[in-house]
Scaffold this active site. Structure first.
Site, PDB file in Angstrom:
ATOM      1  N   GLY A  14       6.417  -1.679  -5.003  1.00 44.92           N
ATOM      2  CA  GLY A  14       6.646  -0.823  -3.847  1.00 44.92           C
ATOM      3  C   GLY A  14       5.537   0.197  -3.624  1.00 44.92           C
ATOM      4  O   GLY A  14       4.738   0.491  -4.522  1.00 44.92           O
ATOM      5  N   HIS A  15       5.536   0.768  -2.444  1.00 40.85           N
ATOM      6  CA  HIS A  15       4.473   1.700  -2.004  1.00 40.85           C
ATOM      7  C   HIS A  15       4.389   2.952  -2.877  1.00 40.85           C
ATOM      8  O   HIS A  15       5.365   3.657  -3.074  1.00 40.85           O
ATOM      9  CB  HIS A  15       4.647   2.088  -0.542  1.00 40.85           C
ATOM     10  CG  HIS A  15       6.028   2.461  -0.119  1.00 40.85           C
ATOM     11  ND1 HIS A  15       6.328   2.719   1.191  1.00 40.85           N
ATOM     12  CD2 HIS A  15       7.181   2.606  -0.804  1.00 40.85           C
ATOM     13  CE1 HIS A  15       7.613   3.023   1.277  1.00 40.85           C
ATOM     14  NE2 HIS A  15       8.146   2.953   0.099  1.00 40.85           N
ATOM     15  N   GLY A  16       3.192   3.196  -3.361  1.00 43.40           N
ATOM     16  CA  GLY A  16       2.950   4.400  -4.132  1.00 43.40           C
ATOM     17  C   GLY A  16       3.325   4.305  -5.599  1.00 43.40           C
ATOM     18  O   GLY A  16       3.186   5.267  -6.350  1.00 43.40           O
TER      19      GLY A  16
ATOM     20  N   ARG B  67       0.857  -1.183   0.000  1.00 44.46           N
ATOM     21  CA  ARG B  67       0.000   0.000   0.000  1.00 44.46           C
ATOM     22  C   ARG B  67       0.893   1.234   0.000  1.00 44.46           C
ATOM     23  O   ARG B  67       2.065   1.196   0.408  1.00 44.46           O
ATOM     24  CB  ARG B  67      -0.931  -0.001   1.198  1.00 44.46           C
ATOM     25  CG  ARG B  67      -0.245   0.217   2.522  1.00 44.46           C
ATOM     26  CD  ARG B  67      -1.157  -0.079   3.736  1.00 44.46           C
ATOM     27  NE  ARG B  67      -2.414   0.569   3.677  1.00 44.46           N
ATOM     28  CZ  ARG B  67      -3.580  -0.081   3.510  1.00 44.46           C
ATOM     29  NH1 ARG B  67      -3.605  -1.399   3.431  1.00 44.46           N
ATOM     30  NH2 ARG B  67      -4.706   0.579   3.460  1.00 44.46           N
TER      31      ARG B  67
END
Lengths: 341, 341, 341
Positions: free
Chosen positions: C237-239, C216
């Site tokens: 990975g996040h974002g 997330r």
């Protein structure tokens, strides 16, 4: 959580406001998406341009800079921003379930107070779990394993038998702790399984990513030092020992019986062979492959990994290999012609 | 298990004692941690120095060597040590649970005698499982799958439908067997899923690591040959076939429709492209990338992988590329100057 | 499913028969294993030789070619073959279970009609699931998550809270969606967890492989664009945000806050660093490492990744480095000798 004024946030993080400190800040956001009641941050110079267009109420920065938004100047701006995110949003809340009737908890297991055990969890014989833990559905804890206080174990994590897990440890979903390592004695062409009588020790404040796998030791223990943070899909081989506060990004693989000091960092997909000693404060770039003992403080890159500064220059020249080879041939011809004449 | 004398251990492995064979050995340990009632081993020359400091009662070695400990000399010392670990410690014991009432077992499934099925296990229609197996909590076995005798399936392993698993197979926690492969037909910019009508066949004595993923074939079967040992987080692509007794270390990835012979070895994070033939007894170093057919007995290294001896010399020179380029330029200048004069 | 005549198959895919169109075709197979009632295909020139030996009743091809089998000529032969596999074999059938009494479904959750929820599934508070979905055993759906229609979620998949999943999404076994990203603010030598207030948005028609992990966002959302297909053990990975119709093969890793355009392709074990922009229609070869912004339409290879054509020539020369170095030294000596004389 409750909104704060910018002044309140500055006070919370020991920072200084440039602009109107009385504005209300409700949440954290990105430079791109922030509105007038949001706070954001700038630590990566790549995004400096966005300071001109951001609609953020305030921006956490390390030093004064031109901006239409109010500024919150902090010595360590990313940490200050983190403190603000915690203040405004908090960490994930976990519902209180108690010990579910749909979990299996062995009679001999000891469960601390305020520990929630969700449905479909299995706690085997002689397990000890501290207080204030959360075990999400589908978690399996093998017999004789010990878990400290305040741990969060997300769904479908598997912890094998005889492991030792400290306090405030976070295990993300589908991680595996303490499976048998890749240990076989090959004899007459067959690979014979070696019983793994070692274990896994995870010290306090460690976080381990989703689908990561931490092998138990063959005869020694695998140790993850205090405060280490381990990304998704990392594999730690049997008997490998990490000093405190290492950071291993996603998909790193470390073979067995390696020793890392404290505050080592390995970028994504980096690999470390077994039976080597890596000092303290060693940094390994993404996809790097470390195959030798490494002294304290080294920064490495490449496969095989060499000093990162050397590697940056050297690996960048691979694309000139065809040109270099052509140049060499040309030189050889010219020289040969010269010698003839 | 019961302690043994060193003489008994020597007899068990067909080895020879140098020193006092009457000493009692209770457990296996490392050179570093062993005490007077422990036995350890030396097969990696790196640790030879530790022979001088070890407090081990005995050390298994391949040939005579100076040591304060008693020696047990064996032809294949690592295998001998493994035999001793099995004798002194045994393999993991599994509790007898029978078939749990909290498991779901389809009426049409056939379960052999002495097979334990833990809580929260799902056995779908027409599954056949042999005798003496253990299925830990959270395991899922899809319909029409067949499993042999004496298999150990650790928690939260998922085996899809129509797979065939031999006897004495070990599946470590969170492994996935038989998921659909990465098969899509791209048409007008959309990727259309191809039904995977192939299956996975895992032959006898295979072990598969935690969080590994073995795709089912698209139209052919994926085959893991007898006695193969596959590490954590390995991916085997759809329709790939491994001959017997291969060793794939953690995080290896093999694309679809590759064929490997017997006794191949791939180091950690190595990759093999699809639709190639790899002979028998091929060894691929960690992080190697194999992109072509490979003859029997090759040893490969590098990305792209080449002969390992060549690769060792060649990859070690990458760091000299800046120096080499400078030398070439210097030569060019000198020669140009010469030509002018 | 029902057998068809070759003519019927040709009509179904808009293709043309060369040979006897009245033959009966019962199933799809490989060139190697096909019999007289099977259809197979040829799209990879590597297998052209097998056209001479195949016993297949018919072969789908892109253009006329010599063969003993009947031919079905189609503009896009792999897609045509896929259409035929769907027609003859269909996609996996899921049994109708309704909502199991042995699942936990929060009272506040809304479940659409014809959605099957198997045993040992957990659906937390305020989850919304559309119609015609299947949630296999051991699946966990965190609170406030929304799932569209016609999704298939295989056993032991974990979806954290507040995620948004579109329609016709397929999540293979043991995948993890929405775990916290690798986000820590290091301060005085300790790594402090940043609450991840962002989420994961998975658009329609996405498929995600086994043991994959989609983090997330920290404050932004992670987005998997419509029609993306993501292989086993991929980490996002996040974002990070993927445009529509990307293909990420097994074990790819993308760090946080990267942006990819539409129709990007990354080969197995490729890596992409964070905070970069990758255009549309970018292709990255297996094990490639992308570390910079990349314009539309690029094809990249190598670690670090460069233009693929350059890389093919350049990386192939690594093995000549020892020879090149020797040549340079020889030239230097010769020139030095010349200068002396």
């Amino acid at each position: 959580m409750e909104p704060k004024t910018l002044d309140q946030l500055a006070q919370h993080v020991g920072g200084k406001v440039i602009g109107d400190g009385s504005i209300t800040i409700k949440s954290a956001s990105t430079l791109e998406r922030a509105g007038s009641e949001d706070i954001t941050f700038l630590t990566n110079r790549k995004y400096t341009n966005q300071l001109k267009t951001t609609k953020a109420g305030a921006v956490v920065v390390g030093s004064q800079i031109e901006s239409n938004s109010a500024l919150l100047i902090a010595d360590d701006p990313y940490y200050a921003f983190r403190q603000i995110v915690v203040l405004l949003h908090g960490h994930r809340q976990h519902k209180k379930t108690g010990i579910s009737k749909n979990a299996f908890v062995a009679d001999s297991a000891e469960i601390g107070k305020d520990t929630d055990i969700h449905n479909f969890v299995t706690i085997e014989e002689n397990v000890t779990i501290g207080s204030g833990c959360v075990l999400y559905p589908g978690v399996f804890i093998g017999k004789d394993t010990t878990i400290g206080d305040g741990c969060i174990i997300y769904p479908n994590v598997v912890v094998y038998d005889k492991c030792t897990i400290g306090s405030r440890v976070i295990l993300q979903a589908n991680a595996t702790i303490g499976e048998d390592g890749f240990g076989f004695a090959t004899h007459n062409g067959c690979h014979h399984k070696i019983p793994h009588i070692g274990s896994v020790i995870i010290e306090d404040d460690v976080e381990i990513g989703s689908n990561a796998a931490i092998e138990r030791g063959t005869i020694d223990d695998t140790i993850i030092g205090q405060g280490c943070k381990i990304g998704d899909q990392v594999v730690i081989g049997h008997g490998t020992q990490l000093g405190p506060h290492c950071l291993l990004v996603a998909q790193v693989g470390i073979a067995g019986s390696a020793k890392l000091g404290h505050h080592c960092v390995a970028g994504g997909q980096a690999g470390i062979v077994g039976h080597i000693n890596i000092g303290d404060l060693v940094t390994i770039a993404a996809q790097g492959a470390v195959i030798n003992d490494i002294p304290n403080g080294s920064t490495l890159m490449g496969s095989p990994a060499i000093d990162a500064n050397k590697a940056k220059r050297a690996y960048a020249l691979i694309e000139y290999l065809p040109e270099m080879r052509k140049s060499i041939r040309k030189l050889e011809k010219k020289l040969a012609a010269k010698e003839k004449s």
